[in-house]
Design an enzyme around this catalytic site. Structure first.
Site, mmCIF file in Angstrom:
data_model
loop_
_atom_site.group_PDB
_atom_site.id
_atom_site.type_symbol
_atom_site.label_atom_id
_atom_site.label_comp_id
_atom_site.label_asym_id
_atom_site.label_seq_id
_atom_site.Cartn_x
_atom_site.Cartn_y
_atom_site.Cartn_z
ATOM 1 N N HIS A 49 -11.087 -2.853 3.855
ATOM 2 C CA HIS A 49 -10.996 -2.506 5.322
ATOM 3 C C HIS A 49 -11.617 -1.104 5.456
ATOM 4 C CE1 HIS A 49 -8.254 -0.098 3.050
ATOM 5 N NE2 HIS A 49 -7.991 0.457 4.025
ATOM 6 N N ASP A 50 -12.402 -0.453 4.577
ATOM 7 C CA ASP A 50 -13.209 0.814 5.008
ATOM 8 C C ASP A 50 -14.406 0.599 4.871
ATOM 9 O OD1 ASP A 50 -10.722 2.337 5.039
ATOM 10 O OD2 ASP A 50 -10.839 2.657 2.704
ATOM 11 N N GLU A 57 -6.839 3.087 -5.548
ATOM 12 C CA GLU A 57 -8.347 3.366 -4.988
ATOM 13 C C GLU A 57 -8.755 4.774 -5.540
ATOM 14 O OE1 GLU A 57 -10.260 3.919 -0.607
ATOM 15 O OE2 GLU A 57 -8.207 5.084 -1.179
ATOM 16 N N ASP A 86 0.913 -1.193 -0.040
ATOM 17 C CA ASP A 86 0.003 0.030 -0.108
ATOM 18 C C ASP A 86 0.848 1.251 0.103
ATOM 19 O OD1 ASP A 86 -2.225 1.567 0.401
ATOM 20 O OD2 ASP A 86 -3.364 -0.150 1.596
ATOM 21 N N ASP A 107 -3.283 4.499 -2.364
ATOM 22 C CA ASP A 107 -4.408 5.159 -1.641
ATOM 23 C C ASP A 107 -4.891 6.447 -2.075
ATOM 24 O OD1 ASP A 107 -5.621 4.889 1.055
ATOM 25 O OD2 ASP A 107 -4.867 6.964 1.406
HETATM 26 O O1 ISL Z 1 -13.826 4.982 4.962
HETATM 27 C C1 ISL Z 1 -13.889 6.220 4.733
HETATM 28 C C2 ISL Z 1 -14.596 7.082 5.700
HETATM 29 O O2 ISL Z 1 -14.619 6.251 7.006
HETATM 30 C C3 ISL Z 1 -13.377 6.733 3.375
HETATM 31 O O3 ISL Z 1 -13.910 8.027 3.280
HETATM 32 C C4 ISL Z 1 -11.953 6.469 3.371
HETATM 33 O O4 ISL Z 1 -11.477 7.505 3.957
HETATM 34 C C5 ISL Z 1 -11.615 6.750 1.817
HETATM 35 O O5 ISL Z 1 -12.166 5.263 1.159
HETATM 36 C C6 ISL Z 1 -10.292 6.788 1.667
HETATM 37 O O6 ISL Z 1 -9.584 5.620 2.297
HETATM 38 C C7 ISL Z 1 -7.958 5.390 2.151
HETATM 39 O O7 ISL Z 1 -7.520 6.474 2.811
HETATM 40 C C8 ISL Z 1 -7.757 6.991 4.145
HETATM 41 C C9 ISL Z 1 -7.560 5.668 5.338
HETATM 42 O O8 ISL Z 1 -8.319 5.688 6.206
HETATM 43 C C10 ISL Z 1 -8.481 4.663 4.567
HETATM 44 O O9 ISL Z 1 -8.180 3.427 5.225
HETATM 45 C C11 ISL Z 1 -7.774 4.407 3.025
HETATM 46 O O10 ISL Z 1 -8.128 2.821 2.478
HETATM 47 C C12 ISL Z 1 -6.551 7.907 4.570
HETATM 48 O O11 ISL Z 1 -5.289 7.520 4.264
#
Ligand code: ISL
Ligand code: CA
Length: 536
Positions: A322-323, A257, A99, A200
């Site tokens: 994971h989100d 992403e 990642d 990310d």
């Molecule tokens: O899960 C979300 C809110 O609770 C989403 O808005 C998330 O922030 C978005 O998918 C972006 O995610 C990625 O970047 C974030 C991190 O917290 C996430 O785990 C990651 O997948 C910041 O790096």
């Protein structure tokens, strides 16, 4: 022999390292823990692992706040442990995708420490600093974790931008030195032998040069159209630059992403594939995660996605990460979760495009309820009780019925889901009819049949009577996938004569033959038919 490209034709698997397997009893999953479970992953049949971040981090966002791109966080192990994981994975023909969190760093990253030390610091411009406007924030941009995206820095008398927590300052991709530095961080891992990166929030990297305020919108989640802080046209140049770096190494890949509100936008996601060769190799589109479990809706969603993929591009498909709430009980169909999970598993693993599994999906891990006092996710702590955060989908992998689901001998960092006595790898591996063996058989099928891994895709029934059916064809092989999304029995009729036999099914034996594509489908039945004889 069919030529195979691991990231296109294999099945990829996301590991959230904190929750996969704890090798040293501190209650937190780690890299040696993943290495110890490689035989399991090889048995499952996957081609690659996407590791959520393992870099050095103060862990305010559990690794998505990196303070040193070139170091492994001690909680996960050492660089030696990482090299072992890489070597042992490769020995089993499993690739490793890291990642890369490059929209922001941790506020403890030396670059930010320098940048915030004085206005004249040579790295000042590596982050996004601005004066206030009349004592207030430079513009109306919001952080994903709510509130202004600008934080006042008294030391130097300016605001800095953070799209997430204030401890995650956004870097400035307009600065060529920063760009080169990021390319260097990627090269560091490519040189070590890493096979690819998951980027990310790839579509957030670059912001409007003039930092214009976003226009007002009524969409309730954000209250603003995210116009000037996301999806800027220059994003594509950044992606091209990253792709050039990765391409220097050969057989490596980038999966990005693409996150937006409302979530999922196939046209946007696909745009990050460029012409199919010059930007990302794969892009996540989250549309399907937000669709109700319904044949027609799923069909439409997939159709739209495929229509946007450029000629030389390749789709990927994903139901959990994971989100997001886990796919297994996201739709909480009254007692139907297991049967629905099988329909989704069949869809994911028979569609055209790289499937991504999320750890635990293969055993039907649920969204666990986390008591408020034990919530760890910063988003959950902030928004509770409106939103309990992302912990429910991040609970420890359920390996066995032993204490803590066999995840750790210590005190778990996040409580194990209460259903682990029944839902665990050991029990399901021993049960021929378990969800785990169902996933494994499907993965094996996909790995064995070019029609599933390489074939073209043609819809046959687009939701009529709750049925979603399509064909997959490659060279001499033609398969037909039929899925019943309803809890009732229903008629499938595609009016195509020909000889078909059952290749794989939730309900039928492989002895069944058909002389046309017509079946009375059982509730939540999924069946793959194989055409025998002449290809028409
Ligand atoms: O899960 C979300 C809110 O609770 C989403 O808005 C998330 O922030 C978005 O998918 C972006 O995610 C990625 O970047 C974030 C991190 O917290 C996430 O785990 C990651 O997948 C910041 O790096
Ligand atoms: Ca540990």
């Amino acid at each position: 022999m069919i030529e195979r490209t691991w990231w296109k034709h294999g099945v990829l698997y996301q590991v959230y390292p904190r929750s996969f397997y704890d090798s040293n009893g501190d209650g937190i999953g780690d890299i040696p823990g993943i290495t110890q479970k490689l035989d399991y992953l090889a048995w499952l049949g996957i081609a690659g692992i996407w590791l959520s971040p393992v870099n050095k981090s103060p862990m305010l966002d559990f690794g998505y706040d990196i303070s040193d791109y070139r170091a492994i966080d001690p909680v996960f192990g050492t660089m030696g442990d990482f090299d072992t994981l890489l070597r042992e994975s490769h020995r089993r023909e499993i690739r490793i995708i890291m990642d890369m969190v490059m929209n922001h760093t941790s506020n403890l990253h030396p670059w930010f420490l320098e940048s915030s030390s004085s206005r004249g610091n040579p790295r000042r411009d590596w982050y996004i600093w601005h004066d206030g406007r009349g004592g207030r924030s430079p513009n109306n941009w919001r952080s994903a974790f709510l509130g202004s995206a600008w934080e006042w820095h008294a030391g130097t008398g300016q605001f800095y931008l953070h799209s997430f927590l204030k401890e995650q300052p956004d870097v400035n991709w307009r600065n060529p030195e920063l760009r080169d530095a990021m390319h260097g961080e990627m090269r560091f891992w490519l040189d070590r032998g890493v096979d690819g990166f998951r980027l990310d929030v790839a579509n957030w990297f670059i912001k409007d040069a003039k930092l214009r305020s976003n226009p007002f919108s009524f969409y309730p989640l954000s209250n603003r159209l995210e116009k000037y802080n996301r999806n800027r046209p220059e994003s594509h140049d950044i992606m091209k630059g990253l792709r050039r770096v990765v391409d220097e190494y050969g057989d490596r890949m980038l999966v990005g992403e693409v996150f937006c509100y409302p979530p999922g936008d196939p046209a946007l996601s696909a745009s990050y594939l460029g012409d199919g060769r010059d930007e990302l190799n794969l892009a996540f589109d989250f549309s399907i995660m937000y669709r109700r479990f319904n044949a027609w809706r799923y069909y439409r969603c997939i159709r739209k996605w495929y229509n946007r993929i450029p000629d030389n591009g390749w789709p990927c498909n994903v139901f959990s990460n994971h989100d997001q709430p886990r796919n297994y009980d996201r739709h909480s169909g009254a007692g139907d979760a297991d049967r629905r999970a099988r329909v989704t598993a069949m869809l994911l693993l028979t569609l055209r495009g790289t499937p991504f599994l999320y750890y635990g999906e293969e055993i039907g891990m649920r969204n666990s309820r986390i008591p408020r006092a034990q919530i760890k996710d910063p988003a959950g702590r902030k928004f509770w009780p409106i939103y309990a955060g992302r912990d429910p989908a991040r609970t420890p992998m359920q390996w066995s019925a032993a204490i803590n689901a066999g995840f750790t001998g210590g005190k778990v960092w996040l409580p194990v889901c209460i259903d682990y006595l029944d839902v665990n790898v050991e029990a399901q591996a021993a049960d021929r009819f378990s969800l785990l063996n169902f996933y494994r058989s499907l993965i094996e099928l996909r790995n064995r049949h070019g029609a599933l891994s390489h074939g073209n895709w043609k819809p046959l029934v687009k939701g009529l009577k709750g049925i979603f059916a399509f064909t997959r064809t490659y060279r001499e092989e033609k398969l037909c996938v039929v899925l019943n999304f309803t809890r009732g029995s229903t008629e499938f009729h595609a009016g195509k004569p020909g000889q078909w036999k059952v290749l794989f099914s939730t309900h039928r034996s492989s002895r069944e033959h058909f002389t046309e594509l017509r079946m009375r489908m059982y509730p939540y039945e999924g069946t793959i038919l194989e055409k025998i004889g002449e290809l028409k």
